[in-house]
Design an enzyme around this catalytic site. Structure first.
Site, PDB file in Angstrom:
ATOM      1  N   HIS A   1       3.459  -3.925   6.990  1.00  0.00           N
ATOM      2  CA  HIS A   1       3.750  -3.249   5.726  1.00  0.00           C
ATOM      3  C   HIS A   1       2.460  -2.753   5.054  1.00  0.00           C
ATOM      4  CE1 HIS A   1       6.145  -2.850   1.889  1.00  0.00           C
ATOM      5  NE2 HIS A   1       4.910  -2.878   1.410  1.00  0.00           N
ATOM      6  N   GLU A   2       1.527  -3.685   4.872  1.00  0.00           N
ATOM      7  CA  GLU A   2       0.293  -3.301   4.177  1.00  0.00           C
ATOM      8  C   GLU A   2      -0.488  -2.280   4.993  1.00  0.00           C
ATOM      9  OE1 GLU A   2       0.155  -3.903   1.199  1.00  0.00           O
ATOM     10  OE2 GLU A   2       1.664  -5.485   1.156  1.00  0.00           O
TER      11      GLU A   2
ATOM     12  N   HIS B   1       0.667   1.158   4.136  1.00  0.00           N
ATOM     13  CA  HIS B   1       0.005   1.677   2.930  1.00  0.00           C
ATOM     14  C   HIS B   1      -1.413   2.142   3.271  1.00  0.00           C
ATOM     15  CE1 HIS B   1       3.048   0.726   0.017  1.00  0.00           C
ATOM     16  NE2 HIS B   1       3.000  -0.576   0.219  1.00  0.00           N
TER      17      HIS B   1
ATOM     18  N   HIS C   1      -1.437   5.500   4.830  1.00  0.00           N
ATOM     19  CA  HIS C   1      -1.196   6.523   3.811  1.00  0.00           C
ATOM     20  C   HIS C   1      -2.517   6.880   3.116  1.00  0.00           C
ATOM     21  CE1 HIS C   1       1.629   7.816   0.275  1.00  0.00           C
ATOM     22  NE2 HIS C   1       1.102   8.845   0.889  1.00  0.00           N
TER      23      HIS C   1
HETATM   24 ZN   LIG Z   1       4.368  -2.098  -0.447  1.00  0.00          ZN
END
Ligand SMILES: [Zn+2]
Length: 689
Positions: A477-478, A481, A484
């Site tokens: 998940h991290e 990010h 991104h």
């Molecule tokens: Zn998040």
């Protein structure tokens, strides 16, 4: 003046960093550098703003919009370093600095936000934006900057501006008070047990935590359970004492609704009335319309349509989950009907019967290095990224690792710090941040410096750190990010990597989908002792476990999300009865009484502040997006489809400066997101047939 210069030279925050990739010189920064650097950076920023305002030339794109967008570069850098470290590696001294700098920063921000002369110049460019020969990215920049001011009321006549200011001040007071009341209610209840028989069913680890809690509360020798999730959840899951489960659960869902001095009903109505007034002043029908107008969802109707679509199969599934649990109660001849405080306990039994997954069996395959390798492989397969560990880059703690991220052509893409383990001074949870944002300056690419910070299980003795499944998906998940941030490629600060709240979790959550895919697991989940890959039976159980309790999980969440929407689309007044309002919502949607919304109105902390008000829906919205995005890869028959990955990178991760959320999504996917992949992933699809 001379003295000033001498000071500047000594302060590493105010001089050239002289490090590889201009990364922060963590080894040279100490606490005494922050406040002087912040003061100097604010002074510079003010001078930059004044220069825009006092420029005698007619306002144009360069001298106003670009100048404003570029302003505050030093301040951003200092704040990113201080903010990043204050979260990941704080100390009492840093917290003291934060106390001093927070009001300083918000006063500075407000001064700019309410600078009417500055706004007039921005408005003048905004009004003529179509005739200036600007490119789409530039027009969008003008619009975003104009909107930032307008949404704060800058475009209103003075009298209404002042009214809005007064409303906003009162809103901050009320929302602060609501939060403080909730905190008091959270801390105000303790279930104290002094009789061992009342502990029936609780596992040893839960008991020792409860004994610790008792000790801390000055009740040594007893057991204390609180409303904090790590204490509350296992009690509801394992306690055989139905009456005590009821007591603890009731205390939880009644928070803020106890007709005492920390009751939130009256204050909440005041908050709703204020938000309604605020929205009307700004030209919107209600607060939800205001908040959602710059989100991907665009308007409240789209949010309602979406929530109802997921609601139907969720509540249908919840009803069958309830029937499964009642069957267990009947089988055991207990002679009662399931109640809301029984759900966790019987769900746990269902879990054991139907979804028997022992987390401890997974862990030896999920060492922290294995998981990181899995992510590196995935991002290499998708985007061609490679990672080079760098030991010549200053870090702020010996456990932090620095990696240079190289793009598919071998060029430098950015720097990535990974800070995996808990320690005093690190706040809880996991997050991704930046020490520098990726953008362009004077025609040159500015490479981002990204950090991911987690609180993962430490290694013990001669065993490596082994992650739980939850930690494993958090790592993915991290990292999403981080991608991104690494791919952000806009020319301007304001719009590069800037996405609305209901879009921001798409890049992160989508990566979680790959974590559990057998094809990828087989390439990273190796037993740390035997080197064997994770066996198929385990992978199978892991896949199936995703369906457990999904009816309940979605129904209790969606009920809260719909309640949030109802409050922020309805005109309320001093006569509105909070509980009657809430009951009307739950009755309309057909929530069963064995389920209580994840948050009731009086303890709905997410919507007390502005962050998630009329925005609690974003979590499931992002879930639907990420499932649909991942389905594109599945449908193509190639989990690492390069063409799709390139589109995902371009439209979702890199070119946020060019597209609004839904347009970007459609460019990647070819159509708007469908909810079916989400329902399928959660085992809810069959409910529709
Ligand atoms: Zn998040």
């Amino acid at each position: 003046m001379l003295q000033n210069c001498a000071q500047k030279q000594e302060n590493p925050l105010l001089t050239e960093f002289n490090t590889p990739f201009n990364s922060p010189p963590f080894d040279k920064i100490s606490n005494e550098h922050y406040l002087p650097a912040m003061e100097e950076a604010i002074r510079l920023h003010k001078a930059e703003i004044e220069a825009i305002v006092n420029n005698s030339a007619a306002p144009d794109f360069e001298n106003t919009i670009v100048a404003f967008d570029r302003s505050g570069e030093l301040l951003n850098s200092v704040n990113a370093i201080f903010g990043g470290l204050n979260g990941a590696n704080t100390s009492p001294e840093m917290q003291e600095i934060a106390k001093q700098s927070t009001p300083m920063m918000s006063a500075h921000r407000n001064e700019i936000r309410f600078n009417q002369q500055l706004f007039e110049k921005i408005k003048s460019v905004y009004d003529q934006r179509e005739g200036l020969g600007l490119e789409p990215e530039q027009i969008r920049l003008v619009e975003k900057i104009y909107d930032d001011f307008a949404r704060n009321g800058a475009a209103l006549p003075e009298e209404q501006r002042n009214e809005l200011k007064a409303i906003n001040e009162r809103i901050s007071m009320v929302s602060l008070q609501l939060g403080q009341n909730l905190l008091a209610e959270n801390n105000g209840f303790k279930l104290i047990i002094d009789n061992e028989e009342d502990l029936a069913g609780l596992p040893p680890a839960v008991l020792s935590a409860a004994a610790e809690e008792a000790k801390a509360a000055g009740q040594e020798g007893k057991w204390v359970f609180t409303l904090a999730k790590p204490s509350w959840t296992p009690f509801l899951q394992f306690s055989e004492r139905r009456d005590l489960r009821e007591k603890l659960y009731r205390a939880y869902f009644m928070r803020g609704d106890n007709n005492n001095e920390t009751d939130n009903k009256k204050l909440f109505i005041e908050l709703m009335t204020l938000r309604q007034k605020m929205a009307e002043l700004l030209g919107y029908q209600n607060y939800a319309e205001y908040f959602i107008s710059d989100q991907m969802a665009q308007n409240p109707q789209n949010v309602y349509d979406f929530l109802y679509k997921v609601w139907e199969p969720s509540i249908a599934r919840a009803k069958s989950e309830k029937a499964d649990m009642q069957a267990i109660i009947d089988r055991e001849n207990k002679g009662f009907e399931l109640e809301s405080w029984d759900w966790w306990y019987y769900a746990e039994m269902v879990r054991k019967e139907k979804y028997d997954l022992n987390e401890d069996e997974l862990k030896p395959y999920l060492t922290i290095d294995n998981v990181r390798e899995g992510i590196f492989k995935l991002t290499n397969n998708l985007f061609g990224l490679t990672y080079v560990k760098r030991t010549d880059i200053p870090v702020y703690h010996p456990e932090v690792e620095a990696f240079e991220v190289k793009d598919n052509d071998g060029s430098h893409l950015g720097l990535l710090f990974i800070d995996p383990h808990p320690r005093p001074g690190k706040r809880s949870g996991a997050w991704c941040g930046t020490y520098r944002n990726g953008t362009w300056k004077d025609g040159k690419k500015v490479a981002p410096i990204v950090t991911i910070v987690m609180n993962f299980t430490r290694p013990t003795g001669d065993q490596p750190a082994m992650l739980s499944w939850d930690e494993t998906t958090t790592y993915f998940h991290e990292f999403g990010h981080a991608l991104h941030n690494l791919f952000a490629n806009g020319r301007y600060q304001r719009t590069s990597r800037s996405v609305p709240r209901d879009f921001v979790e798409l890049p992160s959550q989508v990566l979680e989908n790959w974590a559990g895919e057998p094809e990828l697991l087989k390439t990273y989940a190796f037993h740390y002792q035997t080197g064997e890959p994770m066996p198929d039976v385990l992978i199978d159980k892991l896949q199936k476990s995703k369906y457990f309790n999904q009816g309940f999980d979605n129904a209790e969440y969606l009920a809260a999300a719909i309640l949030d929407m109802d409050w922020h689309t309805s005109a309320v007044n001093g006569e509105t009865d909070v509980n009657a309002f809430e009951n009307a919502t739950l009755e309309r949607i057909g929530l069963i009484e064995e389920i209580i919304p994840r948050y009731r109105t009086t303890n709905f902390g997410h919507i007390f502040g502005s962050g998630y008000a009329a925005g609690y829906y974003v979590y499931r919205w992002a879930g639907v997006l990420d499932a649909d995005a991942f389905a594109a890869f599945k449908e193509s028959g190639d989990l690492y489809n390069q063409e799709l990955a390139a589109k995902f990178r371009k439209y979702i991760l890199a070119e946020n400066a060019l597209w609004e959320g839904m347009d970007a999504y459609v460019k990647f996917r070819g159509h708007e997101p469908s909810i079916e992949p989400f329902l399928e992933r959660s085992g809810l699809l069959e409910q529709l047939n």
